[in-house]
Design a protein around this motif. Structure first.
Motif, mmCIF file in Angstrom:
data_model
loop_
_atom_site.group_PDB
_atom_site.id
_atom_site.type_symbol
_atom_site.label_atom_id
_atom_site.label_comp_id
_atom_site.label_asym_id
_atom_site.label_seq_id
_atom_site.Cartn_x
_atom_site.Cartn_y
_atom_site.Cartn_z
ATOM 1 N N ALA A 213 43.630 41.888 43.305
ATOM 2 C CA ALA A 213 43.490 40.398 43.251
ATOM 3 C C ALA A 213 43.490 39.911 41.963
ATOM 4 N N GLU A 214 42.872 40.498 40.995
ATOM 5 C CA GLU A 214 42.900 40.255 39.453
ATOM 6 C C GLU A 214 44.008 40.195 38.983
ATOM 7 N N ARG A 217 45.983 37.154 40.028
ATOM 8 C CA ARG A 217 45.467 35.912 39.538
ATOM 9 C C ARG A 217 45.942 35.786 38.116
ATOM 10 N N THR A 220 50.152 35.190 37.779
ATOM 11 C CA THR A 220 50.473 33.828 38.278
ATOM 12 C C THR A 220 50.006 32.756 37.624
ATOM 13 N N ARG A 221 48.959 32.878 36.814
ATOM 14 C CA ARG A 221 48.372 31.953 36.099
ATOM 15 C C ARG A 221 49.298 31.830 34.868
ATOM 16 N N VAL A 286 40.654 32.667 33.513
ATOM 17 C CA VAL A 286 40.747 33.438 34.400
ATOM 18 C C VAL A 286 39.545 34.458 35.039
#
Length: 319
Positions: A213-214, A217, A220-221, A286
């Motif tokens: 998930a990290e 995250r 995509t940022r 993030v």
């Protein structure tokens, strides 16, 4: 002819696979003594024991010998890539350059392709990444990798680097491929800690899931596509490195989890990457708690005994 810069395990394995696929390969090594030994024995037992290098592989201590290569594969450690290019760039022509290392540069916070482009904006730059161990590649075991480039040469390179045992997929999502390969090393250290500390496979599965998930995250940022992280260069590589003792990152984490020293002579890309990614994530706002904990662990700022409770007592949230 294909030029490979770096005669470590991965560079040597690629030389074997590509030569067995009918390509002529020139393999560069930093040490003239290593070059002389490989030329005499057609083996590189210090890095890849028991593997015989095919006749189509030649050995070189002068990077200028690779000037006529159709493509250059850079199999040097991530933290050495920028300096290597600065020292040798005048010895290369304008052939495509493919990074075969994974990580984020500590000084610039760039990925491998960006490091190449900064040094040589006049060439097509790419990264070859995905779930692979050098020993498997050298033995001719089936391996699938991702070739990421924003350049139209991607299609030609895909054909050139594919063999009967090495299947290459291509993508133009360079950011996703770079970060998938870099971040999975950090999560693999954490997975090694979990197993080394005796926390079990259920804890490792949870760690891998939250670590993934990290990865998504942050990537995509920075403009990557989530589906790239779900492919070979992200999820595929994550599974391999978090579950096999062949992974140097996993072994390093395992030693940490058991409170044992790890061989300082072994390159563990996830250590520097964790530090670089923490800086990058903070700049971008993030949240990356697993990566931050790995950075704190490998730097000695926290102990394993402190790290696990800190992760488990974070505020409860929706998945």
């Amino acid at each position: 002819m294909i030029g490979i810069l770096g005669a470590g395990a991965f560079g040597t394995a690629l030389a074997v696979a590509l030569a067995q696929g009918g390509r002529s390969v020139r393999l560069w090594a930093r040490s003239p003594e290593d070059v002389a030994r490989m030329a005499a024995t057609h083996r590189n037992d210090d890095r890849l024991p028991g593997v015989v290098l095919p006749p189509k592989v030649s050995f070189h201590a002068d990077a200028g010998d690779l000037l006529e290569a159709e493509v250059l594969l850079f199999c040097v450690p991530m933290q050495s890539l920028g300096g290597f290019l600065a020292r040798h760039q005048d010895q290369f022509a304008r052939q495509p350059m493919v990074a075969c290392c994974k990580g984020v540069d500590l000084e610039t916070l760039r990925g491998p392709v960006s490091v190449i482009q900064a040094a040589r904006p006049d060439v097509a730059a790419a990264i070859l990444t995905g779930p692979s161990f050098a020993a498997d590649i050298a033995r001719g075991l089936p391996t699938a990798l991702t070739l990421a480039s924003r350049d139209s040469a991607n299609v030609e390179l895909q054909t050139l680097l594919s063999t009967s045992s090495l299947r290459i997929y291509r993508t133009d999502d360079v950011t996703g491929a770079e970060l998938g390969g870099a971040l999975k090393n950090v999560i693999a250290i954490a997975a090694g800690v979990v197993i080394g500390a005796g926390l079990g496979d259920s804890a490792r599965a949870a760690l891998m899931t939250r670590g993934y998930a990290e990865m998504v995250r942050l990537a995509t940022r920075l403009g990557a596509r989530a589906e790239t992280l779900a492919g070979l260069s992200g999820f595929g590589d994550l599974v391999l490195t978090c579950t096999s003792p062949q992974s140097r990152n996993f072994r390093h984490g395992h030693a940490l989890g058991r409170g044992q020293a790890f061989d300082s002579g072994v390159t563990v890309e996830g250590v520097a990457t964790a530090t670089a990614v923490v800086r990058l994530a903070r700049q971008l706002g993030v949240e990356m708690p697993v990566t931050e904990m790995v950075d704190a662990l490998v730097s000695g700022r926290v102990t394993v005994e402190d790290a696990i409770p800190n992760l488990m007592t974070r505020p409860l949230k929706q998945e």
